[in-house]
Design a protein around this motif. Sequence first.
Motif, PDB file in Angstrom:
ATOM      1  N   THR A  79       2.340  -0.137  -3.835  1.00 25.26           N
ATOM      2  CA  THR A  79       1.670  -1.375  -4.216  1.00 25.26           C
ATOM      3  C   THR A  79       1.552  -2.268  -2.984  1.00 25.26           C
ATOM      4  O   THR A  79       2.526  -2.466  -2.264  1.00 25.26           O
ATOM      5  CB  THR A  79       2.468  -2.090  -5.316  1.00 25.26           C
ATOM      6  OG1 THR A  79       2.688  -1.174  -6.384  1.00 25.26           O
ATOM      7  CG2 THR A  79       1.725  -3.287  -5.847  1.00 25.26           C
ATOM      8  N   CYS A 115      -2.877  -4.493  -5.332  1.00 29.43           N
ATOM      9  CA  CYS A 115      -3.484  -3.220  -5.713  1.00 29.43           C
ATOM     10  C   CYS A 115      -2.484  -2.084  -5.539  1.00 29.43           C
ATOM     11  O   CYS A 115      -1.494  -2.220  -4.831  1.00 29.43           O
ATOM     12  CB  CYS A 115      -4.697  -2.909  -4.837  1.00 29.43           C
ATOM     13  SG  CYS A 115      -6.056  -4.012  -5.031  1.00 29.43           S
ATOM     14  N   GLN A 116      -2.795  -0.959  -6.164  1.00 32.65           N
ATOM     15  CA  GLN A 116      -2.054   0.273  -5.936  1.00 32.65           C
ATOM     16  C   GLN A 116      -2.937   1.210  -5.129  1.00 32.65           C
ATOM     17  O   GLN A 116      -4.098   1.418  -5.466  1.00 32.65           O
ATOM     18  CB  GLN A 116      -1.674   0.942  -7.248  1.00 32.65           C
ATOM     19  CG  GLN A 116      -0.447   0.354  -7.885  1.00 32.65           C
ATOM     20  CD  GLN A 116       0.008   1.172  -9.064  1.00 32.65           C
ATOM     21  OE1 GLN A 116      -0.792   1.712  -9.797  1.00 32.65           O
ATOM     22  NE2 GLN A 116       1.311   1.251  -9.240  1.00 32.65           N
ATOM     23  N   VAL A 151     -12.208  -0.204  -3.461  1.00 31.48           N
ATOM     24  CA  VAL A 151     -11.787  -0.169  -4.854  1.00 31.48           C
ATOM     25  C   VAL A 151     -12.308   1.096  -5.518  1.00 31.48           C
ATOM     26  O   VAL A 151     -13.495   1.417  -5.412  1.00 31.48           O
ATOM     27  CB  VAL A 151     -12.290  -1.417  -5.608  1.00 31.48           C
ATOM     28  CG1 VAL A 151     -11.963  -1.335  -7.084  1.00 31.48           C
ATOM     29  CG2 VAL A 151     -11.696  -2.666  -5.008  1.00 31.48           C
ATOM     30  N   ALA A 197     -11.472  -0.668 -10.883  1.00 31.47           N
ATOM     31  CA  ALA A 197     -11.185  -2.078 -11.104  1.00 31.47           C
ATOM     32  C   ALA A 197     -10.756  -2.255 -12.552  1.00 31.47           C
ATOM     33  O   ALA A 197     -11.210  -1.554 -13.443  1.00 31.47           O
ATOM     34  CB  ALA A 197     -12.424  -2.917 -10.817  1.00 31.47           C
ATOM     35  N   LEU A 253      -3.123  -3.048 -12.463  1.00 30.25           N
ATOM     36  CA  LEU A 253      -3.556  -3.326 -11.104  1.00 30.25           C
ATOM     37  C   LEU A 253      -4.800  -2.523 -10.768  1.00 30.25           C
ATOM     38  O   LEU A 253      -4.941  -1.381 -11.200  1.00 30.25           O
ATOM     39  CB  LEU A 253      -2.445  -2.958 -10.117  1.00 30.25           C
ATOM     40  CG  LEU A 253      -1.112  -3.688 -10.282  1.00 30.25           C
ATOM     41  CD1 LEU A 253      -0.087  -3.111  -9.320  1.00 30.25           C
ATOM     42  CD2 LEU A 253      -1.283  -5.166 -10.054  1.00 30.25           C
ATOM     43  N   PRO A 254      -5.695  -3.085  -9.961  1.00 32.71           N
ATOM     44  CA  PRO A 254      -6.807  -2.294  -9.459  1.00 32.71           C
ATOM     45  C   PRO A 254      -6.290  -1.179  -8.560  1.00 32.71           C
ATOM     46  O   PRO A 254      -5.265  -1.328  -7.899  1.00 32.71           O
ATOM     47  CB  PRO A 254      -7.644  -3.291  -8.664  1.00 32.71           C
ATOM     48  CG  PRO A 254      -7.221  -4.629  -9.138  1.00 32.71           C
ATOM     49  CD  PRO A 254      -5.804  -4.489  -9.571  1.00 32.71           C
ATOM     50  N   HIS A 255      -7.001  -0.074  -8.527  1.00 33.48           N
ATOM     51  CA  HIS A 255      -6.626   1.062  -7.679  1.00 33.48           C
ATOM     52  C   HIS A 255      -7.585   1.123  -6.502  1.00 33.48           C
ATOM     53  O   HIS A 255      -8.799   1.013  -6.670  1.00 33.48           O
ATOM     54  CB  HIS A 255      -6.686   2.368  -8.465  1.00 33.48           C
ATOM     55  CG  HIS A 255      -5.599   2.481  -9.482  1.00 33.48           C
ATOM     56  ND1 HIS A 255      -4.739   3.541  -9.520  1.00 33.48           N
ATOM     57  CD2 HIS A 255      -5.214   1.668 -10.484  1.00 33.48           C
ATOM     58  CE1 HIS A 255      -3.882   3.374 -10.511  1.00 33.48           C
ATOM     59  NE2 HIS A 255      -4.165   2.240 -11.107  1.00 33.48           N
ATOM     60  N   VAL A 256      -7.033   1.315  -5.311  1.00 33.75           N
ATOM     61  CA  VAL A 256      -7.834   1.438  -4.096  1.00 33.75           C
ATOM     62  C   VAL A 256      -7.465   2.737  -3.398  1.00 33.75           C
ATOM     63  O   VAL A 256      -6.401   3.302  -3.631  1.00 33.75           O
ATOM     64  CB  VAL A 256      -7.613   0.234  -3.148  1.00 33.75           C
ATOM     65  CG1 VAL A 256      -8.079  -1.049  -3.766  1.00 33.75           C
ATOM     66  CG2 VAL A 256      -6.168   0.119  -2.721  1.00 33.75           C
TER      67      VAL A 256
END
Length: 149
Positions: free
Chosen positions: A91, A104-105, A122, A125, A133-136
């Motif tokens: 994170t 974000c994760q 991203v 979202a 959490l949004p994932h990137v």
Amino acid sequence: MLQTDSREHTEFRMDHDAAPAARTAPATPTAPATPAPAVCGELLFQRCLWCGTPAYRRSFCRACGSTAFKRERGTGAGALVRRIGQTPLNTWFVAMDEGFTLVCQVTRAEPVVVAVGARVRVVRAVGPLDQGLPHVELTYRATSLERWW
């Protein structure tokens, strides 16, 4: 003085009560409303209408205190700033190109490979009412000279 006949009111009341029953159409079953699918790579953020400060999931502007926001679609690109919590969770704080920071994760990368200053985009979202959490994912790994520390 105005005189009224009680019989007229009774007749009117009977007609008035009977009329809605005659006008009501039988209900037709409809399909349940399904939520619109969320677009994975889009990140919606807020911009203050008074001072223009960008924010993500805020109830008031951190610069001027206004509660008036407009929603905008972000590019979804940013840079990693700082790791939060344990290494296996992966994170991070991400400084987005629009000027706001969010948590974000990082996915599809080992925690050892991820470094401060790496460029991310991203992948998924989170919707405005969803928790999480949004994932990137990494788009460009930072070299030792480009890191922010």
